[in-house]
Enzyme design. Structure first.
Site: not given
Ligand SMILES: Nc1ncnc2c1ncn2[C@@H]1O[C@H](COP(=O)(O)OP(=O)(O)OP(=O)(O)O)[C@@H](O)[C@H]1O
Ligand SMILES: Nc1ncnc2c1ncn2[C@@H]1O[C@H](COP(=O)(O)OP(=O)(O)OP(=O)(O)O)[C@@H](O)[C@H]1O
Ligand SMILES: [Mg+2]
Ligand SMILES: [Mg+2]
Lengths: 540, 540
Positions: A328, A436, A441
């Protein structure tokens, strides 16, 4: 008040024209699919690109038509890049490793009007043909009379262009015209199409050619190992022509010995590819007591560059530069070009920076945000969803109605990152892969890097597994190097010693082969399926 | 079909943002007009640019307003460059050497709303003020309390920005918005205004930063001796920030000793300027047995680079790179970056290439045409009017109704050139200065280069003088180095030995001083006036 300068559109044709004018004698060398080597000059390429443009026009291909290409990195695919763009058509590169189902899906979705394929992929093309309504022409990229026998009507590339005029009067058009198309690698779902414009590719090409981006220098010999179906080989087919660099095309030879031969014989100084390829090459060179010839740099991206790879190449004097990007993003987001005096530092210091993804290149804006979309500090501490914007970043996926952006115009990369005060960005994970644990994290990339430092480990993947108390805890899955054995406990200790306590893995499992996706990335979706009935020992 | 990438405009603000993000600690060093040195970082500059933008906004300056700047290369002028562009206003740099009449003309013509000037130019600004209806504000670029006493209402720059907020929320707008303005140096008539857009300057900045354009490298320290009123100092104030290079601003110290001190103390590696400046610097270094410190490159343009200068610097290991451009080209047209292995060649071989103006940079198209506009071959033989096109080349002069282009969209440079098969362009003359002898064109640049090789010659100018048989024949006018004498006949022989027979000069004349224009170029118009009653001995 507007400036009063000329409105000259930025077209890929300008790059070709520049190359023909200023570096006509520069060389392009290809390992042919049909065997042997092919060498010619930019000037020769220019003539054949013109011939191909005439052939395409004669086939009825013009402005806006998509043409599928399934092939290795060769001079013929390079010719397609420029000829299609030059006539305003769209070069849709297809990743053959996606498998027939996905390849067929993207070709139908793109509505390709013609398909060019290498002999290797003749069965794939022929198998898909009955399902592809839009395709009117099939062309095998091979010499005249050597078309692979398949049950479709096809012709050879060389016969197609033979005898056509060697000049083409390239048209001028809006710089926002589409010129190339690539689908994401589909590691996280169905591939989605990204439609590049002349403007976006020209800009990303110039910016990647800057001395503080790729950092190519006069006299560099460039080897794009990264496939031309993987985000336009990261733009190298454009950059090499812009800078007048010798271009070496590996064709189908992506194994260690073939690449090594090419690097040494063609005096490659700058090579680009994904980590798995560099791993294979390093193993070959180490195993056979070879060296890397004149290779100075390997630009590594597509997935995280490991410490182990940096150290492995450093021993041979080859500098690993990490790049981060996405389909992208055309794909250039960051390049970790070393600051001045970097190589005076000891390797221990250097790896700390080299394993980061690097600072953004000019005109790419980056920010990290939390779940609610609130901007987080670039302090090297805060970790958040990485969002980007800029002139070569996607607005809307092909065929989608809605754009792919946040309300305030940013593209969410799906990656989770930290941004350091000096602008250096560090990916900690894909948002989907983040582990998690008790509200925190854990970076699977950190764990994988630690595991890859173990001498017996070939591939590594960290997965977040259910845990009754912490929600998730990390499981480390490894694939061993051929002929190696390892004691799980010892590997676990080795890995955990390198990690903060919270990231310590709860278990280590070995598999015969960690599944890799179409662009050489670990397929965590597949791996998760494999371990769906597994329970962590700490969770029992 | 259009591509589906983001429509992010190319703005100069993006370059500033990039510099602040990726090279916040890089240094900008200035020799101050008020005496002493000033040093700060990109980060500091960013804050002051924001402060200045607030001050400008408070003064009522906004989108489209022209603001005149009469100053030396300093950090304050750099701040004006970015702050004005950032708020959508136009930075109109004024060459003070144009003289009051011309300076007043361009300021009135541009309709400047405010004027920023250095102390040196306080009398000039004050003298012009009564004639300038459009100007609402005068600011002297000096510390608080140090404003030069002049009979106009004025304020100090430092007082103006003091206390303003150090962040500015830069607006986004059309990339074709005007951001800077510069008038041609007026060597051939009244100066004409060129109105640059963000797009044109951003593109020329990125392209000039390529390794095969300016060829700056990581770690380079950049000294723009070329004034910021001479086509934006050739874009260096943008390029340095884009590449994160240390920037050294010479302020008013353009004499040999001042420049030399700066180069050595600040470890300058890359300097840029016109030949006359390089001549002065070389004389100083030679005369005092000095060296050039870490200087590696001097980029020389604006008028022809002579063999004598190349050789002079070569002795000190400094590489002279020639660039060619125009106010109308932002200014970048060609840069003669050395091909690979160039410095392995003996100097005799090298000068032959270095005295040429070089190959065009990407996105600049060049052609040569004859009187009728017919395209001529790029064969190194045909000589014609040089025409150009590209995204940073003028369309229409400021205030003109008609565009400045040929019917088919090219800009005629007014230069006469040859283009070699390898793309290298060589200026032989300005069209107005070409010496027309018996139907052939004689290059005055060739004659001048030959004359400058003479050890006693300081400046040289060749003029076409009337001749009854040949129409015109060359007269060589020279200025001798201080304290030198020369035998005319000997100089004539020395020069003619180096030239083809047709170019042999018919006479040599000495003047005390060859008149130079506002950008250090020989003013042939003035010289022609001086010799208007002169007759060639061969014409008698
Ligand atoms: N240097 C790098 N370090 C870590 N991750 C990287 C790096 N370079 C690329 N990536 C990962 O690759 C992604 C971009 O890959 P690409 O566009 O080829 O398709 P994909 O994201 O793998 O596929 P899909 O979007 O279809 O799931 C990034 O979002 C990032 O997760
Ligand atoms: N490297 C070079 N060699 C020879 N001539 C050069 C070179 N660089 C620039 N020039 C000359 O300088 C000209 C451009 O200069 P500039 O735009 O500063 O104003 P000018 O042409 O001198 O002024 P005006 O157009 O008002 O007469 C070119 O057209 C060319 O004649
Ligand atoms: Mg993706
Ligand atoms: Mg001019």
């Amino acid at each position: 008040m507007l400036g009063q300068m000329q409105q000259a559109p930025l077209l890929l044709t300008d790059i070709l024209r520049h190359a023909l004018r200023n570096s006509a004698d520069q060389e392009i060398v290809t390992r042919l699919v049909e065997g042997g080597m092919h060498r010619y000059t930019f000037a020769d390429a220019g003539k054949r690109i013109a011939q191909l443009a005439h052939a395409l026009t004669d086939m009825g291909i013009g402005m806006g038509d998509r043409v599928g290409v399934i092939g290795w990195n060769t001079h013929r695919q390079l010719e397609l890049y420029y000829a299609l763009a030059g006539i305003g058509a769209v070069c849709h590169t297809i990743n053959p490793r996606l498998g027939p189902e996905n390849a067929g899906y993207v070709m139908a979705h793109a509505g390709d009007k013609a398909v060019f394929y290498d002999a290797t992929f003749a069965p794939l093309a022929a198998g898909l043909a009955p399902h592809l309504k839009s395709v009117e022409h099939y062309v095998e990229m091979c010499p005249e009379g050597q078309v692979t026998e398949v049950p479709i009507e096809t012709q050879s590339y060389e016969a197609l262009i033979a005898g056509k005029a060697e000049e083409y009067d390239w048209p001028t058009f809006d710089e926002n015209t589409a010129c190339a198309m690539c689908y994401t690698s589909g590691t996280t779902g169905k591939p989605k199409g990204v439609l590049y414009s002349h403007r976006s590719l020209v800009l990303q090409c110039i910016v990647s050619a800057l001395p503080n981006s790729l950092g190519c220098e006069q006299g560099d010999v460039c080897l794009p190992v990264v496939p031309m179906f993987h985000v336009n080989a990261w733009g190298v087919p454009y950059t090499a022509l812009l800078l007048g660099m010798k271009l070496v095309m590996p064709g189908p030879g992506l194994d260690g010995p073939s690449l090594h031969e090419l690097i040494v014989k063609e005096e490659v100084t700058y090579a680009l590819g994904v980590p798995t390829v560099w791993q294979g090459l390093l193993a070959h060179v180490e195993g056979n007591n070879l060296d890397f010839g004149k290779l100075k740099y390997s630009l590594i991206g597509g997935s995280a560059l490991s410490e182990q790879l940096i150290r492995g190449y450093d021993k041979y004097g080859v500098k690993c530069r990490q790049g981060w990007g996405m389909t992208e993003m055309s794909p250039l987001g960051t390049i970790n070009v070393e600051p001045e005096g970097f190589y005076d530092l000891p390797i221990e210091e250097r790896v700390k920076r080299q394993i980061k993804q690097g600072p953004a290149v000019p005109f790419v804006d980056m920010r990290i945000v939390d779940k609610e979309g609130t901007k987080l500090a670039h302090d090297g501490e805060a970790e958040g969803h990485l969002q980007v914007r800029g002139p070569w970043i996607i607005d809307t996926y092909y065929g989608f109605e809605e754009n792919a952006l946040t309300k305030d115009g940013w593209f969410d990369t799906g990656d989770v990152a930290v941004i350091h005060p000096d602008g250096v960005m560090q990916i900690t994970d894909r948002a989907k892969d983040v582990i998690k644990s008790g509200g925190e994290w854990i970076s699977s990339i950190d764990i994988e890097n630690a595991a890859l430092n173990h001498p017996a480990v070939m591939q590594a993947a960290a997965l977040g597994m259910h845990h009754p108390k912490w929600d998730e805890r990390p499981l480390l899955v490894i694939q061993l190097k051929p002929g190696q054995e390892a004691d799980f406990k010892e590997v676990q200790e080795f890995v955990n010693k390198q990690l903060p306590k919270i990231s310590a893995v709860d278990d280590v499992q070995v598999v015969d082969e960690i599944p890799l996706g179409a662009t050489g990335k670990v397929l965590k979706t597949k791996l998760r399926e494999h371990f769906k009935d597994y329970t962590l020992p700490t969770a029992a």
